[in-house]
Design a protein around this motif. Structure first.
Motif, PDB file in Angstrom:
ATOM      1  N   PRO A 198       5.852   7.478  -8.533  1.00 15.68           N
ATOM      2  CA  PRO A 198       4.740   6.536  -8.696  1.00 15.68           C
ATOM      3  C   PRO A 198       4.970   5.217  -7.962  1.00 15.68           C
ATOM      4  N   ARG A 199       6.204   4.720  -7.965  1.00 19.86           N
ATOM      5  CA  ARG A 199       6.499   3.494  -7.221  1.00 19.86           C
ATOM      6  C   ARG A 199       6.396   3.747  -5.716  1.00 19.86           C
ATOM      7  N   ALA A 200       6.872   4.892  -5.269  1.00 22.82           N
ATOM      8  CA  ALA A 200       6.730   5.235  -3.851  1.00 22.82           C
ATOM      9  C   ALA A 200       5.262   5.296  -3.462  1.00 22.82           C
ATOM     10  N   ASP A 201       4.437   5.898  -4.313  1.00 24.69           N
ATOM     11  CA  ASP A 201       3.006   6.023  -4.014  1.00 24.69           C
ATOM     12  C   ASP A 201       2.328   4.658  -3.944  1.00 24.69           C
ATOM     13  N   ALA A 202       2.767   3.726  -4.790  1.00 27.25           N
ATOM     14  CA  ALA A 202       2.202   2.377  -4.760  1.00 27.25           C
ATOM     15  C   ALA A 202       2.508   1.692  -3.430  1.00 27.25           C
ATOM     16  N   THR A 203       3.698   1.923  -2.917  1.00 25.81           N
ATOM     17  CA  THR A 203       4.080   1.354  -1.621  1.00 25.81           C
ATOM     18  C   THR A 203       3.286   1.990  -0.488  1.00 25.81           C
ATOM     19  N   ILE A 204       3.177   3.308  -0.508  1.00 26.93           N
ATOM     20  CA  ILE A 204       2.409   4.009   0.527  1.00 26.93           C
ATOM     21  C   ILE A 204       0.964   3.515   0.539  1.00 26.93           C
ATOM     22  N   LYS A 205       0.387   3.350  -0.652  1.00 23.73           N
ATOM     23  CA  LYS A 205      -0.997   2.888  -0.780  1.00 23.73           C
ATOM     24  C   LYS A 205      -1.152   1.478  -0.209  1.00 23.73           C
ATOM     25  N   PRO A 229       7.945  -1.900 -13.898  1.00 21.96           N
ATOM     26  CA  PRO A 229       8.265  -1.308 -12.597  1.00 21.96           C
ATOM     27  C   PRO A 229       7.045  -0.961 -11.769  1.00 21.96           C
ATOM     28  N   LEU A 230       5.877  -0.861 -12.405  1.00 26.30           N
ATOM     29  CA  LEU A 230       4.634  -0.592 -11.674  1.00 26.30           C
ATOM     30  C   LEU A 230       3.678  -1.779 -11.740  1.00 26.30           C
ATOM     31  N   GLY A 231       4.169  -2.898 -12.249  1.00 27.31           N
ATOM     32  CA  GLY A 231       3.293  -4.043 -12.499  1.00 27.31           C
ATOM     33  C   GLY A 231       3.284  -5.061 -11.386  1.00 27.31           C
ATOM     34  N   ALA A 255       6.939   8.001   5.350  1.00 31.64           N
ATOM     35  CA  ALA A 255       7.027   7.935   3.893  1.00 31.64           C
ATOM     36  C   ALA A 255       6.786   9.291   3.233  1.00 31.64           C
ATOM     37  N   GLU A 256       5.934  10.113   3.801  1.00 29.85           N
ATOM     38  CA  GLU A 256       5.638  11.401   3.162  1.00 29.85           C
ATOM     39  C   GLU A 256       6.859  12.315   3.169  1.00 29.85           C
ATOM     40  N   ASN A 257       7.589  12.349   4.269  1.00 27.98           N
ATOM     41  CA  ASN A 257       8.826  13.135   4.300  1.00 27.98           C
ATOM     42  C   ASN A 257       9.851  12.570   3.326  1.00 27.98           C
ATOM     43  N   ALA A 258       9.964  11.249   3.287  1.00 31.80           N
ATOM     44  CA  ALA A 258      10.907  10.616   2.365  1.00 31.80           C
ATOM     45  C   ALA A 258      10.553  10.944   0.918  1.00 31.80           C
ATOM     46  N   ARG A 259       9.285  10.971   0.625  1.00 32.69           N
ATOM     47  CA  ARG A 259       8.823  11.298  -0.721  1.00 32.69           C
ATOM     48  C   ARG A 259       9.214  12.730  -1.089  1.00 32.69           C
ATOM     49  N   ARG A 260       9.082  13.664  -0.149  1.00 31.93           N
ATOM     50  CA  ARG A 260       9.432  15.064  -0.425  1.00 31.93           C
ATOM     51  C   ARG A 260      10.924  15.225  -0.718  1.00 31.93           C
ATOM     52  N   ASP A 261      11.761  14.499   0.023  1.00 33.91           N
ATOM     53  CA  ASP A 261      13.197  14.605  -0.222  1.00 33.91           C
ATOM     54  C   ASP A 261      13.565  14.054  -1.599  1.00 33.91           C
ATOM     55  N   ASP A 285      16.531  -0.978  -6.174  1.00 35.05           N
ATOM     56  CA  ASP A 285      15.454  -1.294  -7.117  1.00 35.05           C
ATOM     57  C   ASP A 285      14.454  -2.307  -6.573  1.00 35.05           C
ATOM     58  N   SER A 286      14.784  -2.965  -5.468  1.00 44.33           N
ATOM     59  CA  SER A 286      13.883  -3.965  -4.874  1.00 44.33           C
ATOM     60  C   SER A 286      12.829  -3.360  -3.973  1.00 44.33           C
ATOM     61  N   ALA A 287      12.882  -2.058  -3.738  1.00 43.28           N
ATOM     62  CA  ALA A 287      12.078  -1.441  -2.673  1.00 43.28           C
ATOM     63  C   ALA A 287      10.592  -1.733  -2.793  1.00 43.28           C
ATOM     64  N   MET A 288      10.006  -1.465  -3.961  1.00 37.32           N
ATOM     65  CA  MET A 288       8.559  -1.638  -4.097  1.00 37.32           C
ATOM     66  C   MET A 288       8.157  -3.091  -3.911  1.00 37.32           C
ATOM     67  N   ALA A 289       8.875  -4.012  -4.520  1.00 48.50           N
ATOM     68  CA  ALA A 289       8.522  -5.429  -4.437  1.00 48.50           C
ATOM     69  C   ALA A 289       8.538  -5.928  -2.997  1.00 48.50           C
TER      70      ALA A 289
END
Length: 405
Positions: free
Chosen positions: A108-115, A380-382, A330-336, A81-85
């Motif tokens: 959405p959290r993954a996309d925030a990190t990629i961005k 979680p997105l804040g 990250a894109e491959n990880a997102r697909r999985d 759960d710490s990934a995005m932060a």
């Protein structure tokens, strides 16, 4: 040779933890990386890891660690759960990131990190290990060479963390999924130890039919945790198939049920280096032989998962130092992760086909976000700063909602 400075976030509770195993591999790659700091809210854990691996900086505050030690790479081995932060903060402070799987608990959290990584011109590699196991790399080569002919069907059984299994299949097939039909449920079991402590009397199970771009169908099952723990994926082709640790080829004149097949076990070849037995290669003794050779033998890195860790670390190194593309990214990880989410989402919709890529946030992800708020008291997105100060549990929000690690 240029060395990259690496700070590890998450020291692990003991010397047998995954974090310590990762640190051992980082240490073995002595000409690629220099360990500069370890960060853990439990300072005692951090000091133990630092003493074991000769890490000069021990911190309980990640931002302070980055400010004072200036790492090139942050390796996130903290709870899911710490990934995005952690990843977004590291990116904003100019650090490249290697993040333990999954990429995040929701897309959405993954996309925030990629961005954040894109905006701060840093790289992010996700530490997906399964496709980098030696036998899996050999399977990928077998299919690339057309040895089993054209892949026409696949099966997957994975008891938990099913994105690993989807990853293994996707990388062998080298094609993308286009839609998913999921189903699932909950079953009662005798009291069993839960993943993050305590006992559980119910477990979830999932299944799906996944259609790939070629029309090939994958049948997936995540069975209840007990008594079924084995994991396996089969790739069936027009001329043979891959199953477990074997390649099976049809003989001339083969027909269904005839038994006219030839099995080639995946064999491991070892050599002794300074008194240590080290994996040299894995192969199948076809004609000609198909072989994968261990590129990390000179470091004495031999274990299946240690080889995968070394490949992940080298991927980041080559991307930063030599400008090479990341091996996974990250894109491959997102697909999985998307395949796992789509399986559950389809089941929640009454088992209707769900097209990929997913459009918009799913009901499954919305529920995971709700549980995240309940667990940590923040959005979680804040605000990432607020998230960074949360005390994360090994019991992730996605485990609570969906039964995935």
């Amino acid at each position: 040779m240029t060395k990259l400075r690496l700070a590890c976030v998450g020291a692990g509770p003991d010397k047998h933890s995954r974090s310590r195993n990762y640190l051992a591999v980082v240490k073995a790659l002595h000409d690629l990386y220099e360990l500069c700091a370890v960060v853990d809210p439990n300072e005692s854990n951090g000091r133990e890891a630092a003493a074991e691996y000769g890490i000069p900086g021990v911190y309980t505050d990640m931002e302070k660690a980055i400010e004072e030690t200036r790492p090139d790479v942050v390796l996130r081995l903290a709870p899911t759960d710490s990934a995005m932060a952690i990843c977004v903060t590291a990116a904003q402070m100019g650090c490249n990131v290697i993040s333990e799987i999954p990429i995040d608990i929701t897309l959405p959290r993954a996309d925030a990190t990629i961005k954040a990584c894109r905006e701060n011109n840093v790289k992010i590699e996700i530490a997906e290990n399964v496709w980098l196991w030696p036998e899996e790399q050999l399977k990928q080569e077998i299919v690339r060479r057309g040895i089993i002919g054209r892949p026409v069907h696949a099966r997957l059984k994975y008891p938990c963390g099913s994105y690993h299994g989807f990853n293994g299949v996707r990388m062998i097939l080298a094609q993308e999924a286009v839609r998913v039909l999921g189903f699932g449920g909950t079953v009662e079991v005798m009291p069993l130890p839960a993943y993050a402590g305590g006992m559980m009397t119910q477990v979830q199970w999932d299944g799906s039919c996944v259609e790939f771009s070629s029309g090939l169908k994958l049948l997936f099952e995540m069975p209840p945790k007990k008594p079924v723990w084995e994991r396996n994926w089969d790739i069936i082709g027009t001329h043979g198939y891959l199953t477990g640790d074997s390649l099976v080829l049809y003989r001339e004149g083969h027909h269904h049920g005839s038994g006219e097949e030839e099995r080639f076990p995946i064999e491991s070849v070892y050599r002794e280096i300074q008194g240590q037995r080290v994996l040299q290669a894995v192969r199948v003794n076809t004609d000609p032989v198909v072989e994968w050779v261990n590129p990390y033998i000179r470091y004495g890195i031999s274990g299946t998962d240690d080889i995968a860790k070394a490949a992940i670390l080298e991927s980041m190194y080559r991307a930063v130092v030599d400008g090479q593309p990341l091996r996974y990214g990250a894109e491959n990880a997102r697909r999985d992760q998307e395949l796992v989410i789509a399986t559950k989402e389809s089941a929640w919709r009454g088992s209707e086909w769900v097209s990929l890529p997913l459009s918009g946030i799913t009901r499954v992800e919305q529920r995971i976000h709700e549980v995240f708020r309940e667990m940590y008291g923040c959005d979680p997105l804040g605000d990432v700063g607020t998230q960074l100060r949360a005390r994360y549990s090994r019991l992730s929000a996605q485990w609570t909602v969906a039964g995935w690690l």
